[in-house]
Motif scaffolding. Structure first.
Motif, PDB file in Angstrom:
ATOM      1  N   GLY A 142       0.799  -1.110  -0.011  1.00  0.00           N
ATOM      2  CA  GLY A 142       0.028   0.199   0.084  1.00  0.00           C
ATOM      3  C   GLY A 142       0.856   1.176  -0.069  1.00  0.00           C
ATOM      4  O   GLY A 142       0.725   2.022   0.720  1.00  0.00           O
ATOM      5  N   GLU A 143       1.635   1.356  -0.974  1.00  0.00           N
ATOM      6  CA  GLU A 143       2.529   2.619  -1.169  1.00  0.00           C
ATOM      7  C   GLU A 143       3.412   2.846   0.098  1.00  0.00           C
ATOM      8  O   GLU A 143       3.497   3.894   0.420  1.00  0.00           O
ATOM      9  CB  GLU A 143       1.979   3.899  -1.616  1.00  0.00           C
ATOM     10  CG  GLU A 143       1.595   3.748  -2.973  1.00  0.00           C
ATOM     11  CD  GLU A 143       0.146   4.265  -3.271  1.00  0.00           C
ATOM     12  OE1 GLU A 143      -0.256   5.288  -2.484  1.00  0.00           O
ATOM     13  OE2 GLU A 143      -0.641   3.978  -4.237  1.00  0.00           O
ATOM     14  N   GLY A 144       3.840   1.719   0.742  1.00  0.00           N
ATOM     15  CA  GLY A 144       4.744   2.160   1.993  1.00  0.00           C
ATOM     16  C   GLY A 144       3.861   2.427   3.489  1.00  0.00           C
ATOM     17  O   GLY A 144       4.329   2.748   4.313  1.00  0.00           O
ATOM     18  N   LYS A 145       2.608   1.832   3.301  1.00  0.00           N
ATOM     19  CA  LYS A 145       1.637   1.911   4.539  1.00  0.00           C
ATOM     20  C   LYS A 145       1.890   0.610   5.613  1.00  0.00           C
ATOM     21  O   LYS A 145       1.859   0.976   6.730  1.00  0.00           O
ATOM     22  CB  LYS A 145       0.095   1.752   4.146  1.00  0.00           C
ATOM     23  CG  LYS A 145      -0.305   2.956   3.652  1.00  0.00           C
ATOM     24  CD  LYS A 145      -1.708   3.081   3.657  1.00  0.00           C
ATOM     25  CE  LYS A 145      -2.403   4.463   2.957  1.00  0.00           C
ATOM     26  NZ  LYS A 145      -2.510   4.287   1.623  1.00  0.00           N
ATOM     27  N   GLY A 172       1.334  -1.776  16.921  1.00  0.00           N
ATOM     28  CA  GLY A 172       1.163  -1.802  15.527  1.00  0.00           C
ATOM     29  C   GLY A 172       2.452  -2.292  14.722  1.00  0.00           C
ATOM     30  O   GLY A 172       2.775  -2.166  13.499  1.00  0.00           O
ATOM     31  N   SER A 173       3.480  -3.078  15.448  1.00  0.00           N
ATOM     32  CA  SER A 173       4.602  -3.532  15.026  1.00  0.00           C
ATOM     33  C   SER A 173       4.518  -5.162  15.479  1.00  0.00           C
ATOM     34  O   SER A 173       4.049  -5.315  16.511  1.00  0.00           O
ATOM     35  CB  SER A 173       6.116  -2.929  15.260  1.00  0.00           C
ATOM     36  OG  SER A 173       6.188  -3.029  16.743  1.00  0.00           O
ATOM     37  N   LEU A 174       5.389  -5.824  14.577  1.00  0.00           N
ATOM     38  CA  LEU A 174       5.184  -7.366  14.882  1.00  0.00           C
ATOM     39  C   LEU A 174       6.653  -7.890  14.566  1.00  0.00           C
ATOM     40  O   LEU A 174       6.836  -7.783  13.291  1.00  0.00           O
ATOM     41  CB  LEU A 174       4.026  -7.905  14.276  1.00  0.00           C
ATOM     42  CG  LEU A 174       3.666  -9.256  14.134  1.00  0.00           C
ATOM     43  CD1 LEU A 174       3.260  -9.849  15.538  1.00  0.00           C
ATOM     44  CD2 LEU A 174       2.961  -9.821  13.046  1.00  0.00           C
ATOM     45  N   VAL A 202       7.220  -6.598  10.846  1.00  0.00           N
ATOM     46  CA  VAL A 202       6.113  -5.906   9.893  1.00  0.00           C
ATOM     47  C   VAL A 202       6.149  -4.542  10.881  1.00  0.00           C
ATOM     48  O   VAL A 202       5.833  -4.734  12.014  1.00  0.00           O
ATOM     49  CB  VAL A 202       5.101  -6.734  10.247  1.00  0.00           C
ATOM     50  CG1 VAL A 202       3.887  -5.915   9.273  1.00  0.00           C
ATOM     51  CG2 VAL A 202       5.131  -8.062   9.278  1.00  0.00           C
ATOM     52  N   THR A 203       5.987  -3.563   9.965  1.00  0.00           N
ATOM     53  CA  THR A 203       6.294  -2.320  10.809  1.00  0.00           C
ATOM     54  C   THR A 203       5.166  -1.277  10.040  1.00  0.00           C
ATOM     55  O   THR A 203       4.832  -1.541   8.980  1.00  0.00           O
ATOM     56  CB  THR A 203       7.567  -1.474  10.935  1.00  0.00           C
ATOM     57  OG1 THR A 203       7.876  -1.509   9.589  1.00  0.00           O
ATOM     58  CG2 THR A 203       8.302  -2.440  11.666  1.00  0.00           C
ATOM     59  N   ASN A 207       6.349   3.623  13.244  1.00  0.00           N
ATOM     60  CA  ASN A 207       6.900   2.871  14.241  1.00  0.00           C
ATOM     61  C   ASN A 207       8.277   2.106  13.769  1.00  0.00           C
ATOM     62  O   ASN A 207       9.049   1.733  14.469  1.00  0.00           O
ATOM     63  CB  ASN A 207       6.110   1.794  15.060  1.00  0.00           C
ATOM     64  CG  ASN A 207       5.359   0.896  14.255  1.00  0.00           C
ATOM     65  OD1 ASN A 207       5.925   0.333  13.380  1.00  0.00           O
ATOM     66  ND2 ASN A 207       4.256   0.552  14.543  1.00  0.00           N
ATOM     67  N   HIS A 208       8.282   2.540  12.323  1.00  0.00           N
ATOM     68  CA  HIS A 208       9.479   1.698  11.834  1.00  0.00           C
ATOM     69  C   HIS A 208      10.778   2.172  12.439  1.00  0.00           C
ATOM     70  O   HIS A 208      11.670   1.229  12.606  1.00  0.00           O
ATOM     71  CB  HIS A 208       9.397   2.026  10.197  1.00  0.00           C
ATOM     72  CG  HIS A 208      10.571   1.489   9.175  1.00  0.00           C
ATOM     73  ND1 HIS A 208      10.279  -0.018   8.808  1.00  0.00           N
ATOM     74  CD2 HIS A 208      11.638   1.827   8.784  1.00  0.00           C
ATOM     75  CE1 HIS A 208      11.415  -0.279   8.205  1.00  0.00           C
ATOM     76  NE2 HIS A 208      12.113   0.776   8.178  1.00  0.00           N
ATOM     77  N   GLY A 209      11.130   3.337  12.519  1.00  0.00           N
ATOM     78  CA  GLY A 209      12.456   3.867  12.991  1.00  0.00           C
ATOM     79  C   GLY A 209      12.708   3.229  14.263  1.00  0.00           C
ATOM     80  O   GLY A 209      13.810   2.707  14.653  1.00  0.00           O
ATOM     81  N   GLU A 210      11.705   3.326  15.256  1.00  0.00           N
ATOM     82  CA  GLU A 210      11.825   2.803  16.514  1.00  0.00           C
ATOM     83  C   GLU A 210      12.176   1.456  16.589  1.00  0.00           C
ATOM     84  O   GLU A 210      12.958   1.062  17.232  1.00  0.00           O
ATOM     85  CB  GLU A 210      10.438   3.203  17.137  1.00  0.00           C
ATOM     86  CG  GLU A 210      10.638   3.130  18.851  1.00  0.00           C
ATOM     87  CD  GLU A 210       9.052   3.329  19.456  1.00  0.00           C
ATOM     88  OE1 GLU A 210       8.317   3.742  18.873  1.00  0.00           O
ATOM     89  OE2 GLU A 210       8.970   2.804  20.611  1.00  0.00           O
ATOM     90  N   VAL A 211      11.263   0.557  15.849  1.00  0.00           N
ATOM     91  CA  VAL A 211      11.591  -0.710  15.868  1.00  0.00           C
ATOM     92  C   VAL A 211      13.069  -1.238  15.384  1.00  0.00           C
ATOM     93  O   VAL A 211      13.646  -2.115  16.149  1.00  0.00           O
ATOM     94  CB  VAL A 211      10.631  -1.566  14.851  1.00  0.00           C
ATOM     95  CG1 VAL A 211      10.871  -2.947  14.662  1.00  0.00           C
ATOM     96  CG2 VAL A 211       9.318  -1.604  15.269  1.00  0.00           C
ATOM     97  N   LEU A 212      13.501  -0.670  14.260  1.00  0.00           N
ATOM     98  CA  LEU A 212      14.913  -0.786  13.891  1.00  0.00           C
ATOM     99  C   LEU A 212      15.650  -0.608  15.246  1.00  0.00           C
ATOM    100  O   LEU A 212      16.882  -1.126  15.362  1.00  0.00           O
ATOM    101  CB  LEU A 212      15.127   0.139  12.888  1.00  0.00           C
ATOM    102  CG  LEU A 212      14.529  -0.591  11.562  1.00  0.00           C
ATOM    103  CD1 LEU A 212      14.993   0.169  10.019  1.00  0.00           C
ATOM    104  CD2 LEU A 212      14.447  -2.051  11.304  1.00  0.00           C
TER     105      LEU A 212
END
Lengths: 220, 150
Positions: A142-145, A172-174, A202-203, A207-212
């Motif tokens: 979904g275009e980066g969703k 929202g992350s897994l 899956v992010t 929350n992508h940055g935080e998970v990494l």
């Protein structure tokens, strides 16, 4: 395939060269007389001098028999109209506009025009080039969703030795699965993370940055 | 004068050149709330001292500029920049994305006028209007002359 390209010299030239090498028939429309002369000199394509958003010029350039039209001028308003004329007036099956303002990607789509922002694509590529070799962006939906990323844990990672629950993944992350010595594991909260685990994560963009960070920051 | 039951409208005018500023001055004097947009700050000097609306400097083909002008909350949008394609784009965004009920675009090129109308955008083409008025004036003058000769 008959392709029509409307745009300035720099953006048109290399694209045109690429299409020609694939054996496509290319027609270029350009407003600038001098650029048209240079294009005609350097390319085996039909070059038309004029305003590509003018229906008459499009017709003269053969829009009626085009299979695809590409609008890559530096003006979003021109690219929008060119594509709209392309499909509503000349019934060209494939139209694509390049937008200069990334916000216009969704504006164009709402107006029924397929659009791509090179700025957004470039920034995405740069963001994906993180310092860590142990992070691979697998794909996005979904275009980066939603992003799916592979992270390999290194000895120094703070997450090593802790359980999934302990590391506190944000909402929202897994961690969808773990490959440990080539064996797939579907983790639960009590699964302990080990060195060299390959995590499929899956992010969401927020929350992508935080998970990494959680998975890759060094132990203190 | 805009005649209707309502006394005050929220109007966005894109392009503050001769036409845009004339409209902005008049509509503002009539008590409407007017927001003008132009990418050239000098264009706003066309506005009269009585103009009580807002001036927004920015590119109307950037969605963020239209958001700044609160286009989605306006009832009337007039696209009067000197670029036909900008006017068409702004008019479409106003009508189809911001759901503005009254949208008019100025188009200089009569060839494009038909296209705009196909897309459901109300247009005013000064070239066509001037051409028609000119022909009417000549026709009138010719009939007058013919009448005098009789």
């Amino acid at each position: 395939m008959n392709i029509m390209i409307i745009g300035a010299y720099q953006s048109v030239y290399y694209l045109c060269r690429l299409f020609l090498s694939k054996g496509y028939k290319v027609t270029v429309i350009n407003r600038n007389q001098e650029e048209c002369e240079r294009l005609a000199h350097n390319l085996k394509a039909t070059i038309v001098h004029g305003d590509g958003s003018d229906p008459q010029i499009l017709e003269e350039a053969g829009a009626n028999s085009a299979d695809a039209i590409l609008a890559i001028t530096p003006n979003d308003q021109d690219n929008l109209l060119i594509c709209q004329l392309g499909f509503s007036h000349f019934h060209i099956p494939r139209t694509l506009a390049v937008v200069n303002d990334p916000d216009n990607e969704h504006v164009f789509r709402k107006l029924g025009v397929a659009a791509v922002s090179l700025t957004r694509v470039l920034s995405m590529l740069i963001e994906q080039q993180t310092d860590f070799d142990d992070i691979t962006n697998l794909f996005s939906i979904g275009e980066g969703k939603i992003n799916v990323t592979e992270v390999v844990l290194s000895t120094s990672s703070r997450a090593v030795g802790k359980t999934v629950q302990q590391i506190g993944m944000p909402n929202g992350s897994l961690i969808a699965s773990i490959l440990r010595q080539n064996k797939p594991i579907v983790p639960s909260g009590s699964t302990q993370l080990l060195d060299k685990d390959r995590l499929i994560v899956v992010t969401l963009p927020e929350n992508h940055g935080e998970v990494l960070k959680i998975l890759t920051s060094d132990q203190i | 004068m805009l005649k209707s039951s309502k006394s005050q409208y929220h109007i966005v005018i894109v392009g503050c050149g001769r036409l845009g500023s004339l409209l902005a001055n008049r509509l503002s004097a009539q008590g409407h709330s007017v927001i003008t947009i132009d990418n050239n700050p000098h264009a706003f000097s066309n506005l009269s001292t009585e103009f009580s609306g807002f001036r927004i400097e920015g590119d109307a083909t950037e969605f963020s500029t239209l958001e700044k002008a609160k286009m989605a909350q306006s009832e009337i949008v007039i696209a009067s920049t000197s670029d036909d394609n900008v006017n068409l784009m702004v008019a479409q965004v106003a009508k189809k994305i911001c759901n503005v009920s009254h949208v008019v675009a100025r188009v200089f090129d009569p060839k494009k006028e038909a296209t705009f109308q196909e897309m459901g955008i109300d247009t005013i083409c000064p070239t066509s209007i001037a051409g028609q008025v000119l022909l009417d004036t000549i026709a009138e003058s010719l009939t007058k002359q013919a009448g005098e000769k009789k």
